[in-house]
Scaffold this motif. Structure first.
Motif, mmCIF file in Angstrom:
data_model
loop_
_atom_site.group_PDB
_atom_site.id
_atom_site.type_symbol
_atom_site.label_atom_id
_atom_site.label_comp_id
_atom_site.label_asym_id
_atom_site.label_seq_id
_atom_site.Cartn_x
_atom_site.Cartn_y
_atom_site.Cartn_z
ATOM 1 N N TYR A 192 0.834 -1.212 0.000
ATOM 2 C CA TYR A 192 0.000 0.000 0.000
ATOM 3 C C TYR A 192 0.863 1.255 0.000
ATOM 4 N N GLN A 193 1.880 1.285 0.872
ATOM 5 C CA GLN A 193 2.747 2.448 0.968
ATOM 6 C C GLN A 193 3.487 2.714 -0.340
ATOM 7 N N THR A 194 3.805 1.648 -1.057
ATOM 8 C CA THR A 194 4.553 1.785 -2.309
ATOM 9 C C THR A 194 3.641 2.170 -3.474
ATOM 10 N N ALA A 195 2.430 1.577 -3.509
ATOM 11 C CA ALA A 195 1.608 1.663 -4.711
ATOM 12 C C ALA A 195 0.547 2.760 -4.683
ATOM 13 N N HIS A 196 0.027 3.093 -3.500
ATOM 14 C CA HIS A 196 -1.082 4.043 -3.474
ATOM 15 C C HIS A 196 -0.569 5.474 -3.633
ATOM 16 N N PRO A 197 -1.189 6.240 -4.569
ATOM 17 C CA PRO A 197 -0.663 7.574 -4.858
ATOM 18 C C PRO A 197 -0.759 8.550 -3.681
ATOM 19 N N ARG A 198 -1.665 8.305 -2.730
ATOM 20 C CA ARG A 198 -1.798 9.229 -1.621
ATOM 21 C C ARG A 198 -1.418 8.584 -0.293
ATOM 22 N N LYS A 230 1.665 8.509 0.820
ATOM 23 C CA LYS A 230 2.676 9.390 1.424
ATOM 24 C C LYS A 230 2.964 10.548 0.475
ATOM 25 N N ARG A 231 3.595 11.548 1.003
ATOM 26 C CA ARG A 231 3.929 12.708 0.159
ATOM 27 C C ARG A 231 5.009 12.354 -0.833
#
Length: 301
Positions: free
Chosen positions: A292-298, A300-301
């Protein structure tokens, strides 16, 4: 100062009444020997003389020796069950360890192989040689069933049912369970048994109907399995440290990742307690979080 009569009685109790495995008895024996050495250093000549203050001193000694929390908890667990036995045998009046509260052990998330790494490991095996056929069958069984190496090396030919595709496994505490195996393991096993295993048997060897044999025709050992895995890792050019238990971790993780029921995985692994199996759910959750942290555009900044 003779603790050894009670010590030997307790080891007999573990073997005969509790049907404990050889490795469990050896571990208990080492823990008790360590405790007895401590008692001698404190000039204590009676198991009944052990009280809470002495136990706290022993805990301090274990910490000073650099033991991890998990190891300390194991020592105390051994002594708690030992004193339960002494109370039953009326050697002591009460168990001084029963009210001792220890810190919870922090569990390390088990390491596992990704599917692509598993496939690369299998692809590296030369299945044209007799040892290659054995190695393929060995790895297919380990990954296809998730059994422990100690269980794997004890498998005999008559414990395999090719019609039902199951293996009767003797686990910890001499508990029997049936584990299923898939098509890949079945094909590799049949190829090994029909074409390779008989070639490994020599006039001097003593196969004793064991499934997996070494190059001299004798039953394969746990150490032999580790050497085989290390060899295949080198041939697969994997820059990984792979121990046999990591294959078992991979089996459990991949099952849960693909929707297997936790209770079913517990049964397959031969865990007595569900808590032992639940650690693998953390692997899946951790992987999901990283994806999720790698793939989702939102994410992380």
């Amino acid at each position: 100062m003779n603790f050894y009569k009670d010590w030997l009685m307790y080891l007999d109790y573990l073997q005969i009444e509790k049907n404990a495995s050889k490795s469990t008895i050896v571990a208990y024996e080492k823990d008790l020997a360590h405790f007895f050495r401590f008692l001698r250093s404190e000039n204590l000549d009676s198991l009944a003389a052990v009280n809470y203050a002495i136990i706290r001193t022993y805990l301090t000694t274990l910490h000073e020796q650099g033991l991890a929390t998990k190891s300390i908890n194991r020592h105390i667990s051994t002594l708690r069950t030992f004193y339960n036995f002494l109370v039953r045998e009326q050697t002591v009046i009460e168990n001084p360890f029963v009210h001792l509260h220890l810190p919870k052990t922090s569990y390390t998330i088990p390491e596992f192989l990704y599917q692509a790494e598993i496939e690369k490991l299998f692809d590296s095996i030369d299945r044209s040689s007799k040892l290659g056929k054995r190695n393929a069958a060995l790895l297919e069984v380990l990954y296809g069933t998730g059994i422990r190496v100690s269980e794997c090396v004890q498998i005999k030919l008559d414990q395999i049912d090719f019609d039902l595709q199951t293996i009767l496994v003797l686990g910890k505490g001499n508990k029997e369970r049936y584990v299923p195996f898939g098509e890949f393991a079945r094909n590799s096993l049949q190829l090994y048994i029909n074409e390779s295993r008989s070639e490994l048997v020599t006039a001097k060897s003593q196969p004793q109907n064991f499934l997996f044999l070494n190059a001299r025709g004798n039953p394969l050992t746990s150490r032999g399995v580790r050497l085989i895995i290390n060899k295949q890792v080198n041939e697969a050019a994997l820059t990984l440290h792979i121990h046999p238990h990591k294959i078992r971790h991979s089996f459990a993780t991949h099952l849960l990742d693909n929707g297997a029921d936790l209770r079913a995985v517990q049964e397959l692994l031969g865990h007595s307690h569900l808590s032992s199996t639940q650690i693998y759910t953390h692997v899946s959750k951790d992987r999901l979080r990283k994806v999720y942290q790698t793939a989702h555009p939102r994410a992380k900044r």
